[in-house]
Design an enzyme around this catalytic site. Structure first.
Site, PDB file in Angstrom:
ATOM      1  N   LYS A  19      44.000  33.863  34.178  1.00 45.82           N
ATOM      2  CA  LYS A  19      42.600  34.933  34.365  1.00 45.82           C
ATOM      3  C   LYS A  19      42.772  36.423  33.982  1.00 45.82           C
ATOM      4  O   LYS A  19      43.712  37.020  33.980  1.00 45.82           O
ATOM      5  CB  LYS A  19      42.281  34.692  36.034  1.00 45.82           C
ATOM      6  CG  LYS A  19      43.401  35.140  37.313  1.00 45.82           C
ATOM      7  CD  LYS A  19      43.175  37.130  37.189  1.00 45.82           C
ATOM      8  CE  LYS A  19      44.023  37.260  37.779  1.00 45.82           C
ATOM      9  NZ  LYS A  19      44.389  38.722  38.721  1.00 45.82           N
ATOM     10  N   ASP A 165      45.304  33.946  44.574  1.00 44.62           N
ATOM     11  CA  ASP A 165      44.302  34.225  43.730  1.00 44.62           C
ATOM     12  C   ASP A 165      44.129  32.182  43.147  1.00 44.62           C
ATOM     13  O   ASP A 165      43.390  31.824  42.196  1.00 44.62           O
ATOM     14  CB  ASP A 165      45.262  34.402  41.934  1.00 44.62           C
ATOM     15  CG  ASP A 165      45.080  35.664  41.852  1.00 44.62           C
ATOM     16  OD1 ASP A 165      43.620  36.489  42.296  1.00 44.62           O
ATOM     17  OD2 ASP A 165      46.302  36.582  41.792  1.00 44.62           O
TER      18      ASP A 165
END
Length: 326
Positions: A19, A165
């Protein structure tokens, strides 16, 4: 999934996507020690490959991972024991199923991770591996319990307990993250975004970066938290890469640059090479450059990695999927 032949082990494989935070606003520390975040995540085509092997030995009362093997260009320093988040993820989903499905015996497994995402690079590689491991364990143990899914809400909860995350790396796409980043709302985006990612051969500790940000703010040397995502949200809807580039932001960047002043040269080199804009990715030290095209991204990744010693360039596109079983 690869088919089983006789008593041969069955293997399951998933992609674990990196990401980038196109916006990262960090508020003051909470009572629990975490910082309140307002962030916009985007999943990238760059991914690790995680493989889970069903070893077929169900004659144990408590399921356990038998081994974890790590390979690939970023394997250095990645643990191959139960301190690895992917190992822990499998343990957690096995424990959940063991308790909720009546405690029946389920088999032992092995794990393999091919690391293409930079380690300790601010791109959620460890979290992505954990997310993929959750998906794989769900698929594997679903065979034994006769279930298709434990439910995304359960996977999200298990993921959030592993790390802030992990829920996003399960979801993928583009999303607004609040709380610790684990409270997610999918966001509309248009277009494909091309990134040149410059990894460093030295990692950067996420807790250290957050502590440095607190120190800088206490000393009046860092700006107030950037918690408004209106402009970046509108830019992503427009599909205009230049507009998105103009609104890239990371509250952690001053702290990362304070701890690693050499990253300034990487950012400068990327801009000089023609990037639309560049930021430190998450807590760093990976620097992410948004580019006008795939060709530009490839040229910038190559040029910067040659110019800056100890770096390696790779290209990626976003948005991409979340953890996905192949």
């Amino acid at each position: 999934m690869n088919a089983s032949h006789g008593n041969e082990p069955i293997t399951y494989t998933a992609h674990a996507h990196a990401k980038v935070n196109v916006h990262l606003g960090v508020a003051e520390p909470r009572e629990d020690g975490f910082h309140e975040l307002v962030t916009v995540f985007q999943s990238l085509s760059l991914h690790d490959t995680v493989t889970l092997t069903d070893l077929g030995n169900a004659e144990v009362d408590k399921p356990r991972v038998q081994y974890l093997k790590v390979s690939g260009p970023h394997e250095a320093g990645v643990p191959e024991d139960d301190t690895n988040l992917a190992w822990t993820a499998v343990d957690r989903i096995m424990q959940h199923l063991y308790v909720t499905r009546g405690g029946i015996k389920i088999p032992e497994v092995g794990l393999e991770i091919h690391k293409a995402i930079p380690t300790a690079g601010g791109m959620a590689g460890g979290s992505a591996d954990a997310a993929a491991a959750l998906r794989l364990a769900e698929r594997c143990y679903g065979r034994y319990y006769g279930i298709d899914s434990v439910g995304d809400h359960i996977l999200d909860a298990l993921g959030a307990a592993l790390g802030s995350d992990v829920p996003f790396t399960l979801l993928g796409g583009t999303a607004l993250g609040t709380g610790r980043g684990e409270q997610l709302t999918s966001m509309m985006t248009r277009g494909t975004y091309h990134w040149a990612l410059i990894a460093s051969d030295r990692g950067l500790s996420t807790p250290s970066v957050f502590r440095k940000l607190d120190e800088l703010r206490d000393a009046g040397r860092a700006s107030a938290p950037a918690l408004d995502t209106t402009e970046i949200s509108q830019a992503l809807i427009s599909g205009d890469a230049q507009r998105v580039a103009a609104h890239l932001h990371n509250d952690l960047q001053p702290a990362a640059l304070s701890l690693r002043p050499d990253l300034r040269k990487t950012l400068e080199a990327g801009m000089d090479a023609g990037a639309l804009n560049g930021i430190v990715s998450g807590s760093g030290p990976t620097c992410a450059f948004l580019c006008a095209s795939q060709e530009d991204a490839e040229e910038i990744a190559a040029q910067v990695s040659i110019e800056i010693p100890g770096t390696k360039g790779v290209v990626a596109q976003g948005p991409a999927a979340g953890a996905e079983v192949l």
